[in-house]
Scaffold this motif. Sequence first.
Motif, PDB file in Angstrom:
ATOM      1  N   LYS A 146       0.846  -1.188   0.000  1.00  0.00           N
ATOM      2  CA  LYS A 146       0.000   0.000   0.000  1.00  0.00           C
ATOM      3  C   LYS A 146       0.890   1.250   0.000  1.00  0.00           C
ATOM      4  O   LYS A 146       1.850   1.325   0.767  1.00  0.00           O
ATOM      5  CB  LYS A 146      -0.905   0.040   1.232  1.00  0.00           C
ATOM      6  CG  LYS A 146      -1.788  -1.186   1.400  1.00  0.00           C
ATOM      7  CD  LYS A 146      -2.760  -1.354   0.258  1.00  0.00           C
ATOM      8  CE  LYS A 146      -3.664  -2.550   0.469  1.00  0.00           C
ATOM      9  NZ  LYS A 146      -4.528  -2.823  -0.714  1.00  0.00           N
ATOM     10  N   CYS A 147       0.552   2.202  -0.857  1.00  0.00           N
ATOM     11  CA  CYS A 147       1.261   3.486  -0.910  1.00  0.00           C
ATOM     12  C   CYS A 147       0.231   4.571  -0.624  1.00  0.00           C
ATOM     13  O   CYS A 147      -0.310   5.192  -1.544  1.00  0.00           O
ATOM     14  CB  CYS A 147       1.907   3.694  -2.279  1.00  0.00           C
ATOM     15  SG  CYS A 147       3.043   2.384  -2.769  1.00  0.00           S
ATOM     16  N   PRO A 148      -0.078   4.800   0.639  1.00  0.00           N
ATOM     17  CA  PRO A 148      -1.215   5.660   0.991  1.00  0.00           C
ATOM     18  C   PRO A 148      -1.029   7.113   0.579  1.00  0.00           C
ATOM     19  O   PRO A 148       0.076   7.653   0.623  1.00  0.00           O
ATOM     20  CB  PRO A 148      -1.292   5.530   2.521  1.00  0.00           C
ATOM     21  CG  PRO A 148       0.109   5.183   2.929  1.00  0.00           C
ATOM     22  CD  PRO A 148       0.635   4.311   1.832  1.00  0.00           C
ATOM     23  N   LYS A 161      -1.032   7.554   7.594  1.00  0.00           N
ATOM     24  CA  LYS A 161      -1.511   6.174   7.637  1.00  0.00           C
ATOM     25  C   LYS A 161      -0.390   5.201   7.987  1.00  0.00           C
ATOM     26  O   LYS A 161      -0.598   4.225   8.718  1.00  0.00           O
ATOM     27  CB  LYS A 161      -2.117   5.788   6.277  1.00  0.00           C
ATOM     28  CG  LYS A 161      -3.442   6.445   5.960  1.00  0.00           C
ATOM     29  CD  LYS A 161      -4.551   5.913   6.832  1.00  0.00           C
ATOM     30  CE  LYS A 161      -5.913   6.434   6.393  1.00  0.00           C
ATOM     31  NZ  LYS A 161      -7.008   5.914   7.226  1.00  0.00           N
ATOM     32  N   LEU A 162       0.805   5.436   7.466  1.00  0.00           N
ATOM     33  CA  LEU A 162       1.929   4.541   7.745  1.00  0.00           C
ATOM     34  C   LEU A 162       2.263   4.548   9.233  1.00  0.00           C
ATOM     35  O   LEU A 162       2.501   3.493   9.835  1.00  0.00           O
ATOM     36  CB  LEU A 162       3.138   4.941   6.910  1.00  0.00           C
ATOM     37  CG  LEU A 162       4.392   4.090   7.078  1.00  0.00           C
ATOM     38  CD1 LEU A 162       5.108   3.899   5.748  1.00  0.00           C
ATOM     39  CD2 LEU A 162       5.365   4.736   8.079  1.00  0.00           C
ATOM     40  N   TYR A 198       3.082  -1.149   4.138  1.00  0.00           N
ATOM     41  CA  TYR A 198       2.850   0.257   3.836  1.00  0.00           C
ATOM     42  C   TYR A 198       4.186   0.885   3.422  1.00  0.00           C
ATOM     43  O   TYR A 198       5.204   0.685   4.088  1.00  0.00           O
ATOM     44  CB  TYR A 198       2.301   0.987   5.058  1.00  0.00           C
ATOM     45  CG  TYR A 198       0.785   0.959   5.164  1.00  0.00           C
ATOM     46  CD1 TYR A 198       0.043   2.133   5.089  1.00  0.00           C
ATOM     47  CD2 TYR A 198       0.107  -0.248   5.322  1.00  0.00           C
ATOM     48  CE1 TYR A 198      -1.333   2.116   5.183  1.00  0.00           C
ATOM     49  CE2 TYR A 198      -1.272  -0.277   5.413  1.00  0.00           C
ATOM     50  CZ  TYR A 198      -1.988   0.907   5.341  1.00  0.00           C
ATOM     51  OH  TYR A 198      -3.361   0.878   5.421  1.00  0.00           O
ATOM     52  N   ASP A 212       6.092   4.596   1.877  1.00  0.00           N
ATOM     53  CA  ASP A 212       5.964   6.038   1.669  1.00  0.00           C
ATOM     54  C   ASP A 212       7.307   6.602   1.188  1.00  0.00           C
ATOM     55  O   ASP A 212       8.309   6.521   1.903  1.00  0.00           O
ATOM     56  CB  ASP A 212       5.544   6.723   2.968  1.00  0.00           C
ATOM     57  CG  ASP A 212       5.093   8.165   2.753  1.00  0.00           C
ATOM     58  OD1 ASP A 212       5.483   8.774   1.733  1.00  0.00           O
ATOM     59  OD2 ASP A 212       4.355   8.691   3.602  1.00  0.00           O
TER      60      ASP A 212
END
Length: 250
Positions: free
Chosen positions: A133-135, A140-141, A183, A185
């Motif tokens: 996931k790359c929010p 979020k991370l 996750y 980022d």
Amino acid sequence: MEAPTIITGKLAATRVGRFTASNIGKLFTEPRTLSAEQKARKAAGVPVFGDTATELIAQKAWERMAGITNSGPLTRATDRGNDLEAVAFSLLSRDWQLLSKNYANDGFLEYGEHAGATPDAYLDNGKATVDIKCPWNGEKLLLFSDEVADDDHDALLAWDKNYYWQVMLQMLAAGTDTGYLVYFDDRLPLVRADVSDYIGLPYTQFNVERPGYAFVARKFHMREGIKEKVDKVIAAAVFERDLMIGRKAA
């Protein structure tokens, strides 16, 4: 001849009307209030679908009737995730654990005749699935890191039930008992690393002065009873899907 992809030819036909890992969580939504008849069905172990689940079932009925998939419009957040997936795969494979990809059928794994999944990557020679996931929202991370621990199924369900069932169905489709949710980022340089190959690319935000990125990986093992829950909800959804098609065809 151009090879088919998930939106063309045979691969698209394989997905038509199937409940996939990215949306199966919607089938686990119930009405806010249950009628007496629905309470009785639930007590008997029969899935009771809420509006969100019913909308997904209708989408899959439409796909079967139209013969094409209907994934809906892309958002900026979805675009970001799609664009960064290859970057995340490369960096995580270099700095965390060696990842592999399944390129057969564009990575799509059939689960029975009515469901399927497309893990982003694999670990341990295919013995573990990985979803990345790359929010869009950077916090979020950090929250995921604090609120979800390895193998804490209840915590992941509370965090995001759609992600939970996505990871579970990916494992089932791949025939593994281990799955990772990661996750990633590119805007937060907690992992100091050489990212010079990615600086300046339109889909990354790597900082020349503070090069690096951040990731949080959580590992989950398949729980007893998960397969039965997934199979039951898929069977009930397929019944409703085909019933809907039958009413329109009559």
